[in-house]
Design a protein around this motif. Structure first.
Motif, PDB file in Angstrom:
ATOM      1  N   ARG A   1      80.684  19.691  20.435  1.00 28.69           N
ATOM      2  CA  ARG A   1      81.906  18.987  20.818  1.00 28.69           C
ATOM      3  C   ARG A   1      82.304  19.399  22.231  1.00 28.69           C
ATOM      4  NH1 ARG A   1      86.768  19.970  18.142  1.00 28.69           N
ATOM      5  NH2 ARG A   1      86.112  21.979  17.337  1.00 28.69           N
TER       6      ARG A   1
ATOM      7  N   ALA B   1      79.535  16.481  23.659  1.00 31.21           N
ATOM      8  CA  ALA B   1      79.632  15.049  23.369  1.00 31.21           C
ATOM      9  C   ALA B   1      80.503  14.297  24.388  1.00 31.21           C
ATOM     10  CB  ALA B   1      80.176  14.845  21.963  1.00 31.21           C
ATOM     11  N   GLU B   2      81.583  14.935  24.807  1.00 32.01           N
ATOM     12  CA  GLU B   2      82.494  14.268  25.739  1.00 32.01           C
ATOM     13  C   GLU B   2      81.784  13.962  27.060  1.00 32.01           C
ATOM     14  OE1 GLU B   2      85.922  16.661  26.630  1.00 32.01           O
ATOM     15  OE2 GLU B   2      87.069  14.986  27.440  1.00 32.01           O
TER      16      GLU B   2
ATOM     17  N   GLU C   1      79.151  11.167  26.651  1.00 31.51           N
ATOM     18  CA  GLU C   1      79.811   9.868  26.646  1.00 31.51           C
ATOM     19  C   GLU C   1      80.092   9.414  28.078  1.00 31.51           C
ATOM     20  OE1 GLU C   1      83.796   9.927  25.187  1.00 31.51           O
ATOM     21  OE2 GLU C   1      83.977   7.744  25.126  1.00 31.51           O
TER      22      GLU C   1
ATOM     23  N   ARG D   1      82.708   7.043  20.875  1.00 30.03           N
ATOM     24  CA  ARG D   1      82.339   8.413  20.504  1.00 30.03           C
ATOM     25  C   ARG D   1      82.966   8.773  19.167  1.00 30.03           C
ATOM     26  NH1 ARG D   1      84.837  13.550  22.292  1.00 30.03           N
ATOM     27  NH2 ARG D   1      86.057  12.354  23.780  1.00 30.03           N
TER      28      ARG D   1
ATOM     29  N   ASP E   1      83.502  12.174  16.947  1.00 29.33           N
ATOM     30  CA  ASP E   1      83.391  13.588  16.624  1.00 29.33           C
ATOM     31  C   ASP E   1      84.777  14.047  16.176  1.00 29.33           C
ATOM     32  OD1 ASP E   1      84.955  13.962  18.917  1.00 29.33           O
ATOM     33  OD2 ASP E   1      83.240  14.497  20.150  1.00 29.33           O
TER      34      ASP E   1
ATOM     35  N   THR F   1      87.683  12.823  18.420  1.00 28.26           N
ATOM     36  CA  THR F   1      88.121  11.428  18.455  1.00 28.26           C
ATOM     37  C   THR F   1      88.538  10.955  17.068  1.00 28.26           C
ATOM     38  OG1 THR F   1      85.906  10.572  18.039  1.00 28.26           O
ATOM     39  CG2 THR F   1      86.543  10.842  20.334  1.00 28.26           C
TER      40      THR F   1
ATOM     41  N   VAL G   1      78.048   7.577  20.529  1.00 32.60           N
ATOM     42  CA  VAL G   1      77.666   8.973  20.730  1.00 32.60           C
ATOM     43  C   VAL G   1      78.426   9.784  19.716  1.00 32.60           C
ATOM     44  CG1 VAL G   1      77.502  10.835  22.423  1.00 32.60           C
ATOM     45  CG2 VAL G   1      78.043   8.521  23.157  1.00 32.60           C
ATOM     46  N   GLY G   2      77.799  10.810  19.176  1.00 32.26           N
ATOM     47  CA  GLY G   2      78.582  11.639  18.276  1.00 32.26           C
ATOM     48  C   GLY G   2      77.867  12.880  17.840  1.00 32.26           C
ATOM     49  N   THR G   3      78.628  13.744  17.165  1.00 33.17           N
ATOM     50  CA  THR G   3      78.064  14.953  16.585  1.00 33.17           C
ATOM     51  C   THR G   3      77.433  14.572  15.252  1.00 33.17           C
ATOM     52  OG1 THR G   3      80.180  15.395  15.582  1.00 33.17           O
ATOM     53  CG2 THR G   3      79.747  16.457  17.677  1.00 33.17           C
TER      54      THR G   3
END
Ligand code: ADP
Ligand code: ZN
Ligand code: ZN
Length: 814
Positions: free
Chosen positions: A512, A575-576, A579, A593, A595, A598, A621-623
């Motif tokens: 994250r 992740a941020e 993105e 996104r 995670d 968000t 996009v994500g975890t």
């Protein structure tokens, strides 16, 4: 005579239950499983009765139960047995175990309040008689006066209205002139009005606005909360009143709940015909249900092989046999999806489906919980804690993605929802089905030695191919481009090709924030949390450095906090940042996104996921949240950015975790008609976990890993427990762990390996210093005995119960 003494489990971190006496008027009402309000150290606590007795234990002063909360016992008998098992097996405080099993106590509200003591009364009289008072005495007098004239305890929250009131209260409490106790009272749930069309209503609805209301309530939406109806039908309140007077509307009150439930769009699940593998698996489960004996099955099939389809039909059969069913899923996000699926399958037939997880607002969770308890819902879908759902006559328990670490609760009581589910099935003579594409080593081993029954689905439905996985060597990318880019050239090309064809891409990044660490180039220091030995993560949008363990945060420093140099540097993509990069690289694409930053609420989850599912996003996009379960039909590309972050963790399951995550996320590609592709970026392309995940070769991975576990004496060949000794004062933590070492070391002669004491991988967490011991026992019974003796030892040595943390079958060694 009815028994008058009760053993009550109270929500306190102690390993005992407490005896209370039911007053004459309540003896008829208390039974095992009922919740009661009892006085405990000047507080009023809600506990649950576990047992009744005719005689009080000797030598203790027994207090009276002040209230009984439930007309029928909240917990059915089998759940009391289950709770006792959890407390015993996980050496957990019994009251905390039962706290997690009860519905949220929404009907009770308690607040600290102040009462006058005899000394306080004297002091008040003395002050009132006296003419000249100091400033402090004036406040004291005002405060005492307030309690005296109102003739009732003063709630603490009112102190802030009185200037100097808080200080005065503290003073008077210290001097014994006031006393603080909990004041409890019943809270009325917030109600709302639901409107439905009366099916027996006669006569026309000549007016257009009335007709519109009828339509919304009948063919379009069904019963709705009043505000929603006004909005949906564009109607005025007066129209509603008119129809009500004519008897055309029905209205009733129900407790306030989240609105989402009412807004779920209609949804019909596909009606698939089972293939041969699926039918065979279902047939076996059917046989077990018919036999009505405790059985555990492991449903093993690659991603997209139709496992969900199989177990939903198994649920159908359990219901047809008059039993109830429980489906556990590893994530809150998946409860939404599966809950919807279940409602479509079973909801209309009157069986009722309840969704239970800890992220629900209390009132809603309580409502769902009681629907289950009353038997109105016979199917429960939920996350970990739903293993305690108060279903009776349970016939089938499904554990979806059984290998997931999220089934393990990482705070007391540290139970594993999957293992607890198996024990629950045993207590209820039910069938447990564990489902996975990448079973945990433990479960697959159990299937191999015949403890569980293996049900295998060999291929994807309709023989869709698994997406080919390509490994991208980031070292090579670096050699060519001389830049360490998180998004390699290959991945960039693949995404833009997909965009050109109008398909979707999923990008997994297992961190994250924007950057995971902030380093000083001058002195080399990383900016660390004040409470934990962990470096802070940079969150760009929040403009703060945040600790992911305790929540501590600071503004982003301009200069190094250690040496004041200006050369600070953000390191490691999260992740941020990915993105942001994707938005820069593909300015025409719609990027979302997912995670924990968000998606903090159920609604936010739903928004992002449904936007992606509906094609309103091109790239998500994500975890790991994006890796699991979802069935997106238009995803053709899955990219994994830095696949190896988990491999460097000091954990014997690191390889297994990496293998599982990669296999899971790769399984998101090519689920629909379109073929998929997967790109995995890594700095360790030759690592066997990455290689075998790329080949989606679970059997080989299993053999290899099992060999390693056997060699290193890890589960499933040993039973494991982690003991952490912790305290804010490092001297205490050291002293206690030395004492414990003196007790544990001799256990080696009994064949139990003891590693430690050693500083825990996170040596300081939430301000506490931590040392740990890892125990490996060849047999489970040995381990349990040693743990029990160990706790006795601690209490003899007066090591505080809260300083010693025991984790049985730990999944993470932090
Ligand atoms: P898994 O849980 O094994 O990943 P799912 O049960 O989610 O797989 O099934 C994947 C997809 O295949 C779903 O869209 C499901 O509707 C579909 N499906 C399942 N069984 C069949 C079948 N027998 N024929 C066609 N499609 C199927
Ligand atoms: Zn510095
Ligand atoms: Zn911290």
């Amino acid at each position: 005579m009815a028994p008058r003494f009760c053993e009550v489990a109270l929500p306190v971190p102690l390993r005992t239950t407490f005896t209370y006496e039911a007053p004459e008027s309540l003896t008829e009402l208390v039974a095992p499983g009922t919740r009661v309000v009892v006085p405990f150290r000047n507080r009023a606590l809600v506990g649950v009765v576990l047992e009744l007795a005719n005689r009080a234990p000797e030598g203790t002063k027994v207090k009276l139960i002040s209230e009984v909360l439930d007309p029928i016992p909240a917990l059915p008998p089998k759940l009391i047995d289950l709770g006792r098992w959890v407390a015993d097996y996980y050496v957990a405080p019994i009251g905390e175990v039962f706290r997690g099993m009860l519905p949220p106590p929404v009907e009770m509200e308690s607040e600290r309040a102040l009462w006058l003591t005899a000394a306080g009364r004297d002091y008040f009289a003395e002050l009132s008689a006296r003419g000249n008072r100091s400033e402090a005495e004036i406040t004291d007098h005002a405060l005492l006066h307030l309690i005296e004239v109102e003739d009732k305890p003063l709630r603490m929250s009112r102190l802030s209205k009185l200037p100097g009131g808080e200080a005065a209260a503290a003073r008077l409490l210290r001097r014994g002139q006031l006393e603080a106790r909990d004041l409890t009272r019943h809270r009325k749930p917030r109600m709302r009005t639901i409107v439905a069309w009366n099916p027996e209503a006669q006569g026309e609805t000549p007016r257009a606005d009335e007709e519109r209301i009828r339509k919304v309530l009948t063919s379009e939406r069904g019963p709705l909360p009043l505000p929603a109806l006004l909005r949906e039908a564009g109607a005025k309140r007066s129209a509603i009143d008119r129809l009500t007077r004519q008897g055309k509307l029905l209205m009733w009150q129900e407790p306030q709940a989240a609105e989402d439930d009412w807004f779920e769009a209609d949804f019909t699940p596909p009606a698939n015909v089972l293939n041969a593998d699926q039918s065979r698996a279902l047939g076996e489960i059917e046989g077990w249900l018919a036999a009505g004996e405790f059985t555990v099955g492991l449903l093993y099939g690659v991603t997209g092989s139709g496992k969900t389809e199989v177990y939903l039909r198994a649920v159908r059969q359990a219901l047809d046999r008059g039993r109830t069913a429980l489906i556990l899923v590893p994530e809150v996000a998946l409860t939404l999806w599966l809950g919807r699926l279940c409602r479509a399958w079973f909801g209309s037939a009157g069986e009722g489906v309840a969704v239970l997880h800890s992220a629900l607002p209390e009132a809603e969770r309580s409502r769902e919980w009681w629907r289950v308890r009353r038997g109105e819902a016979r199917v429960v879908v939920g996350a970990r804690s739903a293993v305690f759902a108060p279903l009776e006559n349970l016939g089938l328990v499904i554990v979806d993605e059984e290998q997931e670490a999220s089934y393990k609760q990482e705070e007391t009581p540290r139970y594993n929802g999957r293992d607890t589910a198996i024990v629950r099935a045993k207590l209820e003579s039910a069938v447990a089905v564990l489902s996975s594409a990448t079973p945990s080593l433990e479960s697959f081993h159990h299937a191999r030695i015949g403890k569980y029954h293996l049900l295998q689905l060999e291929s994807r439905v309709e023989n869709r191919p698994l997406a080919p996985v390509e490994i991208v060597d980031l070292r090579e990318d670096f050699r060519r481009t001389h830049r360490a880019a998180a998004i390699s050239e290959k991945l960039r090309t693949a995404i833009s090709e997909g965009l050109a064809q109008g398909t979707q891409a999923l990008v997994l990044i297992n961190r994250r924030g924007y950057a995971w660490s902030v380093l000083c180039r001058s002195c080399g220091a990383a900016v660390q949390c004040e409470n934990c030995s962990i470096s802070l993560t940079y969150h760009k949008k929040r403009a703060r450095l945040v600790c992911h363990y305790c929540g501590y945060s600071i503004p982003v420093p301009r200069r190094c906090p250690k040496c004041d140099s200006e050369h600070i540097h953000f390191f490691g993509e999260g992740a941020e940042q990915i993105e942001e990069r994707l938005r820069e690289l593909f300015s025409q694409a719609r990027v979302g996104r997912l995670d924990r930053d968000t998606a903090r609420t159920k609604r936010e989850y739903q928004q992002v996921l449904s936007a992606f599912a509906a094609g309103r996003l091109d790239i998500l996009v994500g975890t790991q949240m994006v890796a699991k379960g979802h069935d997106f039909q238009r995803v053709t590309l899955v990219g994994v950015v830095s696949a190896d972050t988990a491999l460097s963790l000091p954990d014997f399951r690191a390889a297994e975790r990496t293998f599982q995550l990669l296999t899971q996320v790769a399984g998101r590609a090519g689920r629909g008609e379109l073929p998929g592709a997967v790109l995995v970026e890594t700095y360790y392309p030759e690592h066997y976990a990455i290689q075998l995940a790329a080949q989606q070769d679970y059997p080989t991975f299993f053999e290899r890993e099992l060999h390693f576990r056997r060699l290193m004496h890890y589960p499933p060949f040993t039973a494991l427990a982690n003991i952490v000794v912790r305290d804010r004062k490092v001297e205490n933590a050291i002293r206690w762990s030395r004492q414990l070492a003196a007790f544990l070391a001799p256990q080696e002669s009994r064949g139990v390996k003891v590693l430690g004491p050693a500083a825990a991988p996170i040596a300081r967490l939430k301000r506490e210093y931590r040392f740990q011991f890892l125990l490996k026992a060849p047999r489970r019974t040995q381990l349990s005995r040693i743990l029990a003796e160990c706790l006795d030892f601690c209490s003899r040595k007066e090591i505080p119960e809260t300083a010693v943390l025991v984790d049985v079958d730990p999944l993470s060694l932090f």
